[in-house]
Write an enzyme that holds these catalytic residues in place. Structure first.
Site, PDB file in Angstrom:
ATOM      1  N   GLY A  10     -38.231 -55.676  22.879  1.00  0.00           N
ATOM      2  CA  GLY A  10     -36.904 -54.254  21.590  1.00  0.00           C
ATOM      3  C   GLY A  10     -36.864 -52.653  22.204  1.00  0.00           C
ATOM      4  N   ASN A  11     -36.989 -52.570  23.434  1.00  0.00           N
ATOM      5  CA  ASN A  11     -37.187 -50.965  23.403  1.00  0.00           C
ATOM      6  C   ASN A  11     -35.704 -51.105  24.462  1.00  0.00           C
ATOM      7  OD1 ASN A  11     -38.513 -52.631  25.686  1.00  0.00           O
ATOM      8  ND2 ASN A  11     -38.954 -50.593  26.522  1.00  0.00           N
ATOM      9  N   LYS A 122     -45.613 -66.117  11.282  1.00  0.00           N
ATOM     10  CA  LYS A 122     -44.307 -64.984  11.822  1.00  0.00           C
ATOM     11  C   LYS A 122     -43.615 -64.582  10.090  1.00  0.00           C
ATOM     12  CE  LYS A 122     -41.948 -63.271  15.042  1.00  0.00           C
ATOM     13  NZ  LYS A 122     -42.966 -62.389  15.885  1.00  0.00           N
ATOM     14  N   LYS A 206     -39.720 -65.382  21.862  1.00  0.00           N
ATOM     15  CA  LYS A 206     -38.712 -64.911  23.313  1.00  0.00           C
ATOM     16  C   LYS A 206     -39.114 -64.916  24.352  1.00  0.00           C
ATOM     17  CE  LYS A 206     -38.473 -60.452  24.994  1.00  0.00           C
ATOM     18  NZ  LYS A 206     -40.286 -59.851  24.574  1.00  0.00           N
ATOM     19  N   LYS A 268     -46.527 -63.068  26.282  1.00  0.00           N
ATOM     20  CA  LYS A 268     -46.092 -62.701  27.788  1.00  0.00           C
ATOM     21  C   LYS A 268     -46.353 -63.389  28.487  1.00  0.00           C
ATOM     22  CE  LYS A 268     -44.082 -58.125  25.913  1.00  0.00           C
ATOM     23  NZ  LYS A 268     -43.284 -58.997  25.805  1.00  0.00           N
TER      24      LYS A 268
HETATM   25  P1  ADP Z   1     -41.532 -56.708  23.316  1.00  0.00           P
HETATM   26  O1  ADP Z   1     -40.525 -56.299  22.684  1.00  0.00           O
HETATM   27  O2  ADP Z   1     -41.147 -55.918  25.222  1.00  0.00           O
HETATM   28  O3  ADP Z   1     -41.449 -57.807  23.720  1.00  0.00           O
HETATM   29  P2  ADP Z   1     -44.337 -55.781  22.052  1.00  0.00           P
HETATM   30  O4  ADP Z   1     -44.164 -55.040  21.265  1.00  0.00           O
HETATM   31  O5  ADP Z   1     -43.693 -57.382  21.221  1.00  0.00           O
HETATM   32  O6  ADP Z   1     -42.341 -55.935  22.798  1.00  0.00           O
HETATM   33  O7  ADP Z   1     -45.193 -56.104  23.426  1.00  0.00           O
HETATM   34  C1  ADP Z   1     -45.507 -55.216  24.471  1.00  0.00           C
HETATM   35  C2  ADP Z   1     -46.733 -54.478  24.126  1.00  0.00           C
HETATM   36  O8  ADP Z   1     -47.809 -54.923  24.026  1.00  0.00           O
HETATM   37  C3  ADP Z   1     -46.498 -53.159  24.923  1.00  0.00           C
HETATM   38  O9  ADP Z   1     -45.860 -52.376  24.577  1.00  0.00           O
HETATM   39  C4  ADP Z   1     -48.124 -53.020  24.042  1.00  0.00           C
HETATM   40  O10 ADP Z   1     -48.274 -52.230  23.442  1.00  0.00           O
HETATM   41  C5  ADP Z   1     -48.961 -53.837  24.238  1.00  0.00           C
HETATM   42  N1  ADP Z   1     -49.755 -54.718  24.177  1.00  0.00           N
HETATM   43  C6  ADP Z   1     -51.323 -55.158  24.179  1.00  0.00           C
HETATM   44  N2  ADP Z   1     -51.802 -55.412  24.712  1.00  0.00           N
HETATM   45  C7  ADP Z   1     -51.679 -54.695  25.714  1.00  0.00           C
HETATM   46  C8  ADP Z   1     -52.582 -55.152  27.355  1.00  0.00           C
HETATM   47  N3  ADP Z   1     -53.376 -55.971  27.325  1.00  0.00           N
HETATM   48  N4  ADP Z   1     -52.064 -55.179  27.975  1.00  0.00           N
HETATM   49  C9  ADP Z   1     -50.862 -53.506  28.155  1.00  0.00           C
HETATM   50  N5  ADP Z   1     -49.907 -54.175  26.533  1.00  0.00           N
HETATM   51  C10 ADP Z   1     -50.560 -54.443  25.708  1.00  0.00           C
HETATM   52 MG    MG Z   2     -42.606 -58.863  21.765  1.00  0.00          MG
END
Ligand code: ADP
Ligand code: MG
Length: 316
Positions: A10-11, A122, A206, A268
């Site tokens: 998203g970023n 969701k 995604k 992820k």
């Molecule tokens: P995206 O839009 O890239 O899918 P998300 O917000 O869904 O982003 O997922 C990424 C976020 O997950 C990171 O910015 C972080 O804040 C969070 N996060 C949760 N658990 C962890 C972890 N164990 N290690 C690193 N980041 C984590």
């Molecule tokens: Mg995400």
């Protein structure tokens, strides 16, 4: 040189159309860096904010027909693809790289009997009061859930991706050196109905859809670009530890210990385990957009492999 599916978070896109146009200009640089290094890149991206905005606009609009959720997803793929295509094309041209880009409206097949359909999780769309939520449930059959104390929202299921309808055309384009943007927002979820496809109100993660795409294209790498440079255990705690590498056994252990937040880092690492297990040599890198090139060079990010490079099992 490797074939790499790059999933943008998203970023990389920002929130409003103005913000997104600015964000994609920034996103284009690191992506073109990878192309310049000779890698074969296939791009996928999230759409949470964008599909939310489109969905809300139709919900709030007066005298406009109801817009089904899969259609909102299709619109978001076009809108995001349009911005990404132009920003990346400009960057390629500035660097003298002759490459054309196509965004493929992508449908991802899910199974009607996926257990997720019995348990929608969701939240999507706007917030409603308890009374409004009750009415929507009675009138439209929507499953309404209480969302973080802010009111009620519609919940849709998040089924597993099983196939990508447009996989052959994506593969053909990739093999002919085109840059393809596909599986936006996890793809438009469809179920097979005889010879036809039917869109269903659901959200495919995604990261998991990108993993499926990487498998079907026989990519060597899945690169998940997000807001953090590395994956951590004890994330946000005093004993937080950033990880350089994990094998799938260790990753599974960390998953079961609850180190990864559901809905953000968990999908992820799950995608990473799935990809590493699907064929020998397949690897996933989780890092930030800015660090993509450095990460692929092995200098940063978290690499998830089937077996740890330095594991004692390998050394024996
Ligand atoms: P995206 O839009 O890239 O899918 P998300 O917000 O869904 O982003 O997922 C990424 C976020 O997950 C990171 O910015 C972080 O804040 C969070 N996060 C949760 N658990 C962890 C972890 N164990 N290690 C690193 N980041 C984590
Ligand atoms: Mg995400």
């Amino acid at each position: 040189m490797a074939r790499i599916v790059v999933a943008l978070g998203g970023n990389a896109l920002g929130k409003t159309p103005v913000e997104q146009r600015r964000a994609v200009n920034h996103t284009a640089g690191p992506i073109v860096d990878l192309i310049e290094e000779g890698h074969e890149i296939i791009l996928s991206h999230g759409n949470g904010t964008q599909v939310g905005m489109i969905n809300l606009a139709f919900e709030d609009a007066v005298n406009i027909p109801e817009m089904p959720f899969p259609e909102c997803g299709a619109m978001s793929q076009g809108y995001i693809g349009y911005h990404l295509q132009n920003a990346i094309k400009k960057e390629l041209t500035l660097r003298g790289i002759d490459k054309s880009i196509a965004t493929i409206i992508t449908q991802v097949v899910v199974e009607e009997n996926d257990p997720a359909f019995r348990n929608p999780t969701k939240p999507v769309g706007r917030f409603y009061t308890r009374e409004e939520a009750k009415k929507l449930h009675q009138e439209k059959g929507y499953i309404m859930v209480e969302d973080s104390g802010r009111g009620y929202r519609r919940a849709v299921p998040s089924p597993e991706p099983v196939d990508i309808v447009e996989k052959d055309i994506i593969k053909t384009l990739v093999e002919n050196s085109y840059l393809v943007i596909a599986c936006g927002g996890g793809g438009i979820p469809v179920v097979r109905e005889g010879v036809a496809l039917k869109g269903v109100p659901a959200v495919i993660d995604k990261d998991l859809a990108s993993e499926k795409l990487a498998e079907l294209l026989d990519a060597e790498f899945l690169v998940i670009l997000t807001a953090v440079e590395k994956v951590a255990i004890n994330f946000g705690k005093e004993n937080e530890k950033w990880l350089d590498e994990m094998d799938i056994v260790t990753t599974q252990k960390y998953i079961s210990e609850g180190h990864f937040a559901p809905g953000s880092m968990l999908p992820k690492v799950k995608a990473a385990v799935k990809f590493a297990s699907s064929k020998p040599g397949r690897k996933t890198l989780i890092t930030s957009l800015e660090k993509a090139r450095e990460g692929l060079a092995g200098r940063t990010g978290t690499l998830i492999t089937f077996e740890h490079k330095l594991s004692p099992i390998m050394a024996k």
